[in-house]
Design an enzyme around this catalytic site. Structure first.
Site, PDB file in Angstrom:
ATOM      1  N   HIS A 103      -1.108  -7.783   3.507  1.00  0.00           N
ATOM      2  CA  HIS A 103      -0.760  -8.357   4.700  1.00  0.00           C
ATOM      3  C   HIS A 103      -1.682  -7.922   5.749  1.00  0.00           C
ATOM      4  CE1 HIS A 103       2.132  -4.872   4.977  1.00  0.00           C
ATOM      5  NE2 HIS A 103       1.792  -4.945   5.982  1.00  0.00           N
TER       6      HIS A 103
ATOM      7  N   THR B  51       8.889  -7.360 -12.755  1.00  0.00           N
ATOM      8  CA  THR B  51       8.324  -8.591 -12.886  1.00  0.00           C
ATOM      9  C   THR B  51       7.235  -8.798 -11.544  1.00  0.00           C
ATOM     10  OG1 THR B  51      10.283  -9.261 -13.837  1.00  0.00           O
ATOM     11  CG2 THR B  51       8.878 -11.110 -12.878  1.00  0.00           C
TER      12      THR B  51
ATOM     13  N   SER C 107      -3.656  -3.176   0.660  1.00  0.00           N
ATOM     14  CA  SER C 107      -2.546  -4.251   1.143  1.00  0.00           C
ATOM     15  C   SER C 107      -2.958  -5.715   1.387  1.00  0.00           C
ATOM     16  CB  SER C 107      -1.931  -3.671   2.300  1.00  0.00           C
ATOM     17  OG  SER C 107      -0.891  -4.306   3.141  1.00  0.00           O
TER      18      SER C 107
ATOM     19  N   GLN D 245      -6.456  -0.579   5.653  1.00  0.00           N
ATOM     20  CA  GLN D 245      -6.918  -0.983   6.989  1.00  0.00           C
ATOM     21  C   GLN D 245      -8.344  -1.580   6.769  1.00  0.00           C
ATOM     22  OE1 GLN D 245      -5.109  -2.019   9.357  1.00  0.00           O
ATOM     23  NE2 GLN D 245      -3.172  -0.976   9.073  1.00  0.00           N
TER      24      GLN D 245
ATOM     25  N   ASN E 199      -5.149   3.244  10.475  1.00  0.00           N
ATOM     26  CA  ASN E 199      -4.148   2.403  11.022  1.00  0.00           C
ATOM     27  C   ASN E 199      -3.670   2.384  12.282  1.00  0.00           C
ATOM     28  OD1 ASN E 199      -2.770   4.698   9.743  1.00  0.00           O
ATOM     29  ND2 ASN E 199      -0.953   3.937  10.510  1.00  0.00           N
TER      30      ASN E 199
ATOM     31  N   CYS F 228       4.802   1.687  11.103  1.00  0.00           N
ATOM     32  CA  CYS F 228       5.978   2.055  10.234  1.00  0.00           C
ATOM     33  C   CYS F 228       6.779   3.227  10.657  1.00  0.00           C
ATOM     34  CB  CYS F 228       5.115   2.601   8.988  1.00  0.00           C
ATOM     35  SG  CYS F 228       4.188   1.382   8.419  1.00  0.00           S
TER      36      CYS F 228
ATOM     37  N   ALA G 225       0.727  -1.223  -0.226  1.00  0.00           N
ATOM     38  CA  ALA G 225      -0.103   0.084   0.039  1.00  0.00           C
ATOM     39  C   ALA G 225       0.663   1.294  -0.137  1.00  0.00           C
ATOM     40  CB  ALA G 225      -1.005   0.004   1.278  1.00  0.00           C
ATOM     41  N   THR G 226       2.033   1.222   0.426  1.00  0.00           N
ATOM     42  CA  THR G 226       2.909   2.267   0.544  1.00  0.00           C
ATOM     43  C   THR G 226       3.329   2.934  -0.878  1.00  0.00           C
ATOM     44  OG1 THR G 226       4.061   2.068   2.660  1.00  0.00           O
ATOM     45  CG2 THR G 226       5.121   3.303   1.170  1.00  0.00           C
TER      46      THR G 226
END
Length: 377
Positions: free
Chosen positions: A201, A239, A199, A181, A153, A326, A70-71
């Site tokens: 994860h 890739t 995201s 989130q 978040n 983060c 997401a960043t």
């Protein structure tokens, strides 16, 4: 192993995602951009995963671009739209963000000041909800983009995206949502927004993979922020990592199927945990009230107790966090809590927890016991 309650940072990897990825690490290793059979099989797996993610958020698969997370998606959305505006001659130079956005949104936006853009940060209320009245005053015909997250978040506050979209549309502005989130935790309808970051994860998928939704109806498409072979519709070169994408798709499928069940499960565990704290006469304050936060999310202040000390002392028994993961390692107060009106001292007394799909009632009870021992009564 300690009880893992740091789900706003990283949720546990779903067994279904792990199983789906397994053959793509060793047995099936084709590059999805190659024309041979192995490559075509990998490409088919990537497109299947893209379709699963699209089903979760209600989009067309071709409106999704895979990224490293997401960043990166936030950077492409914000900087890419600004570059597109400059290149196409669009004269709007205001970018409006909420003051409690993720650092990747705030930093991306602020980096555009040198290019002539004005970055305007909208305030939030005591629950971490963007102030709609203030936002309405800040959005104008000079606004290029409005960026407001789906769920915060750090404190779990749910943002009124429908009102944000209506306001931005009235001014002719584009809308970006950092949905990292929210996706997989809330039913999200992104049909009315132009861009949304996702995201893996944060929804029980693998780390290192995310996506950017770019509406086919958006009047302006972001330009790439770096260059290469032109993969992912030329927006994100490089890739595509087939195993991670396959795991992301599997996680999205399970999240869609379990959306209501997961929400009820997480809400029940967080309520049990709070009741266990109360029964042990632990003094705490909920920073965001129940109706305003996503299920399972807790931002708690323990007056008279330093959050970092609590986390360190609990570390071998429960995994919890303070502020945003983060920015971990930096001894600074959470910008989210400060914008919500907390003092530096109050922010330093705050920890965050998230009860996930894979937590249990004994986890909730045991975590309350551990914290009651640490913070006292």
């Amino acid at each position: 192993m300690p009880i893992y309650l740091d789900g706003h940072s990283t949720t546990p990897l779903a067994p279904e995602a792990m199983e789906a990825m397994a053959p793509w690490w060793h047995a099936q290793v084709g590059n999805p951009h190659s024309p041979h059979l192995s490559g075509m099989l990998a490409s088919q797996a990537v497109e299947t995963a893209r379709a699963e993610l699209a089903s979760l958020i209600g989009s067309d698969p071709q409106e999704l671009v895979f990224t490293s997370g997401a960043t990166e998606a936030n950077n492409i959305a914000i900087r890419g739209i600004a570059l597109a505006a400059l290149e196409s001659g669009v004269g709007r130079r205001d970018i409006v963000v909420s003051a409690i956005e993720h650092k990747s949104v705030l930093s991306s936006a602020r980096s555009l000041r040198s290019a002539g853009f004005r970055i305007i940060e909208a305030p939030v209320d005591v629950n971490g909800i963007v102030d709609i009245s203030a936002l309405e005053r800040l959005v104008s015909t000079e606004t290029l983009l409005v960026s407001v997250m789906a769920v915060n978040n750090e404190v779990g506050s749910i943002q009124p995206l429908d009102q944000v979209v209506r306001m931005a549309r009235a001014a002719g502005a584009l809308v970006h949502v950092d949905a990292a989130q929210g996706a997989g935790k809330l039913p999200l309808d992104l049909a009315e927004v132009d861009l949304a970051s996702l995201s893996s994860h944060k929804m029980y998928g693998p780390m290192g993979i995310g996506a950017l939704f770019i509406s086919s109806a958006a009047p302006l498409r972001p330009l790439p922020v770096f260059f290469g072979g032109g993969q992912e519709a030329g927006i994100r070169p490089g890739t595509v990592p087939t195993p991670l994408v396959v795991g992301f798709g599997a996680a999205a499928k399970i999240s869609r199927e379990r959306l209501k069940a997961d929400a009820a499960h997480s809400a029940g565990l967080s309520a049990l945990f709070l009741e266990e704290l109360r029964s042990r006469q632990v003094q705490f304050i909920e920073n965001v009230s129940v109706p305003q936060r996503v299920s399972g999310s807790l931002s708690l202040r323990f007056p008279g107790n330093d959050a970092m000390s609590i986390i360190a002392r609990a570390g071998d028994r429960i995994s919890i966090s303070e502020g945003s993961a983060c920015t971990s390692g930096q001894i600074t107060a959470s910008h989210v809590l400060l914008e919500m009106g907390f003092t530096h001292h109050e922010a330093a007394e705050t920890v965050r927890l998230y009860f996930s799909r894979y937590n249990t009632e004994p986890d909730a009870t045991d975590a309350a016991v551990v914290l009651s021992e640490i913070v006292g009564r």
